[in-house]
Motif scaffolding. Structure first.
Motif, PDB file in Angstrom:
ATOM      1  N   GLY A 196       0.818  -1.209   0.000  1.00  0.00           N
ATOM      2  CA  GLY A 196       0.000   0.000   0.000  1.00  0.00           C
ATOM      3  C   GLY A 196       0.852   1.259   0.000  1.00  0.00           C
ATOM      4  N   LEU A 197       1.937   1.261   0.775  1.00  0.00           N
ATOM      5  CA  LEU A 197       2.829   2.409   0.816  1.00  0.00           C
ATOM      6  C   LEU A 197       3.479   2.633  -0.542  1.00  0.00           C
ATOM      7  N   ARG A 198       3.912   1.536  -1.151  1.00  0.00           N
ATOM      8  CA  ARG A 198       4.557   1.651  -2.462  1.00  0.00           C
ATOM      9  C   ARG A 198       3.591   2.207  -3.492  1.00  0.00           C
ATOM     10  N   GLU A 199       2.364   1.762  -3.453  1.00  0.00           N
ATOM     11  CA  GLU A 199       1.366   2.256  -4.410  1.00  0.00           C
ATOM     12  C   GLU A 199       1.097   3.744  -4.205  1.00  0.00           C
ATOM     13  N   ARG A 200       1.054   4.187  -2.939  1.00  0.00           N
ATOM     14  CA  ARG A 200       0.821   5.606  -2.657  1.00  0.00           C
ATOM     15  C   ARG A 200       1.983   6.462  -3.158  1.00  0.00           C
ATOM     16  N   ILE A 201       3.216   5.989  -2.919  1.00  0.00           N
ATOM     17  CA  ILE A 201       4.383   6.733  -3.395  1.00  0.00           C
ATOM     18  C   ILE A 201       4.363   6.822  -4.920  1.00  0.00           C
ATOM     19  N   ALA A 203       1.817   6.584  -6.984  1.00  0.00           N
ATOM     20  CA  ALA A 203       0.726   7.432  -7.467  1.00  0.00           C
ATOM     21  C   ALA A 203       1.059   8.911  -7.285  1.00  0.00           C
ATOM     22  N   GLU A 204       1.640   9.255  -6.132  1.00  0.00           N
ATOM     23  CA  GLU A 204       1.960  10.655  -5.864  1.00  0.00           C
ATOM     24  C   GLU A 204       3.067  11.149  -6.787  1.00  0.00           C
ATOM     25  N   THR A 251       2.066  20.041   0.082  1.00  0.00           N
ATOM     26  CA  THR A 251       1.808  19.383   1.353  1.00  0.00           C
ATOM     27  C   THR A 251       3.082  19.404   2.182  1.00  0.00           C
ATOM     28  N   ARG A 263       4.662  16.874   3.415  1.00  0.00           N
ATOM     29  CA  ARG A 263       5.567  15.830   2.938  1.00  0.00           C
ATOM     30  C   ARG A 263       6.286  16.275   1.664  1.00  0.00           C
ATOM     31  N   GLU A 264       5.548  16.911   0.776  1.00  0.00           N
ATOM     32  CA  GLU A 264       6.153  17.373  -0.476  1.00  0.00           C
ATOM     33  C   GLU A 264       7.197  18.453  -0.202  1.00  0.00           C
ATOM     34  N   GLY A 308       9.554   3.176  -4.384  1.00  0.00           N
ATOM     35  CA  GLY A 308       8.130   3.415  -4.564  1.00  0.00           C
ATOM     36  C   GLY A 308       7.718   3.356  -6.024  1.00  0.00           C
TER      37      GLY A 308
END
Length: 299
Positions: free
Chosen positions: A4-9, A11-12, A226, A228-229, A279
């Motif tokens: 899930g973390l990899r997919e979020r990274i 996608a972002e 954001t 994080r960004e 990611g």
């Protein structure tokens, strides 16, 4: 959890760098098409432009270095929408680099023609009274050289040591990227590392930080939609400072000690880059381009 973390990274990053759509059709066909500039896996241009950390840090360094040319900076300041839509500007730059490196011949011609059309509309008068136009061949050579010099510096700093280019391969890199600049209208484009160094030395008396340049660098270093960004951008822009020539840091008023750049910025950027690469996973763009190139061997 890791999936899930990899997919979020992924996608972002895809949204930030590519606008959410990789448009793989630019790279996947037609089978056997060599691309406009004939770049293949293993070539220095493919290796440099395919290394994420080197390109991110090199890209930030390129923007800072390019800002020191008063006419180039005037064009950006008066015509670019980087303040209102920095991500859109980033998407366009990434699209141009990836398409001219990994894309089909048709796709590469399309992005080059688009940029040439945009350049015809960018002209005006700099604050010092000098006229400028974005399709000025000498100005195009400056923008190109500052950019590829920074990309190469990023690769040579952040690629694993066994994958870094030899001096001869660095010269090959300059030769392979030169036709891209010439297709946009640049002239007398450096084709070796020595040529690039001589070019920068020759232009050095013309380069200085205008108020617009200082404002753009401050905007770049604070960019992020954001928290994080902003954190990631801050780490990568700090690392990019170490890729600049010492005189460029001085012109921009950036005082970052050597120990901080090498002992803090570089290790952090290496760690962040590895996390981002994890990611993203294997490059879908490069895989599509390799599949297209393989069509020639199969045929």
């Amino acid at each position: 959890m890791l999936v899930g973390l990899r997919e979020r990274i992924a996608a972002e990053l895809t949204a930030t760098l590519h606008g959410g759509d990789l448009k793989l059709d630019r790279y996947a066909g037609p089978p056997g098409d060599p691309g406009l500039f004939g770049i293949a896996p293993g070539d220095p241009m493919w290796r440099v432009h395919g290394h994420a950390t080197g390109m991110l840090t090199g890209g930030f360094a390129a923007l800072m270095l390019q800002s020191l040319h008063p006419l180039a900076m005037a064009g950006v300041d008066q015509h670019s929408d980087f303040r209102a839509d920095p991500v859109g500007r980033l998407n366009g730059t990434v699209r141009f680099i990836t398409t001219t490196t990994f894309g089909s011949s048709v796709a590469a011609r399309e992005v080059i023609d688009l940029v040439r059309r945009i350049h015809t509309r960018v002209h005006g008068t700099a604050p010092d009274g000098r006229p400028y136009r974005a399709d000025d061949p000498d100005l195009l050579t400056w923008v190109h050289t500052a950019e590829v010099r920074s990309f190469l510096a990023g690769h040579q700093t952040y690629a694993p040591r066994p994958l870094r280019l030899t001096p001869a391969e660095c010269d090959t890199y300059y030769r392979q990227v030169a036709p891209v600049a010439e297709a946009l209208g640049a002239r007398d484009v450096p084709r070796t590392s020595r040529d690039a160094d001589r070019f920068l030395a020759r232009l050095r008396p013309q380069l200085h930080a205008t108020p617009a340049a200082l404002e753009s660098v401050l905007f770049l270093r604070r960019f992020g939609r954001t928290r994080r960004e902003r954190l990631v951008t801050g780490l990568l822009t700090n690392a990019s400072i170490g890729l600049l020539p010492a005189w460029a840091r001085t012109e921009l008023g950036i005082h970052r000690p050597t120990l901080v750049r090498t002992g803090w910025d570089r290790p952090l950027a290496t760690t962040v880059g590895r996390a981002l690469q994890w990611g993203l996973g294997p490059s879908q763009i490069q895989a599509a381009a390799q599949g297209r190139l393989a069509g020639a061997r199969q045929g």
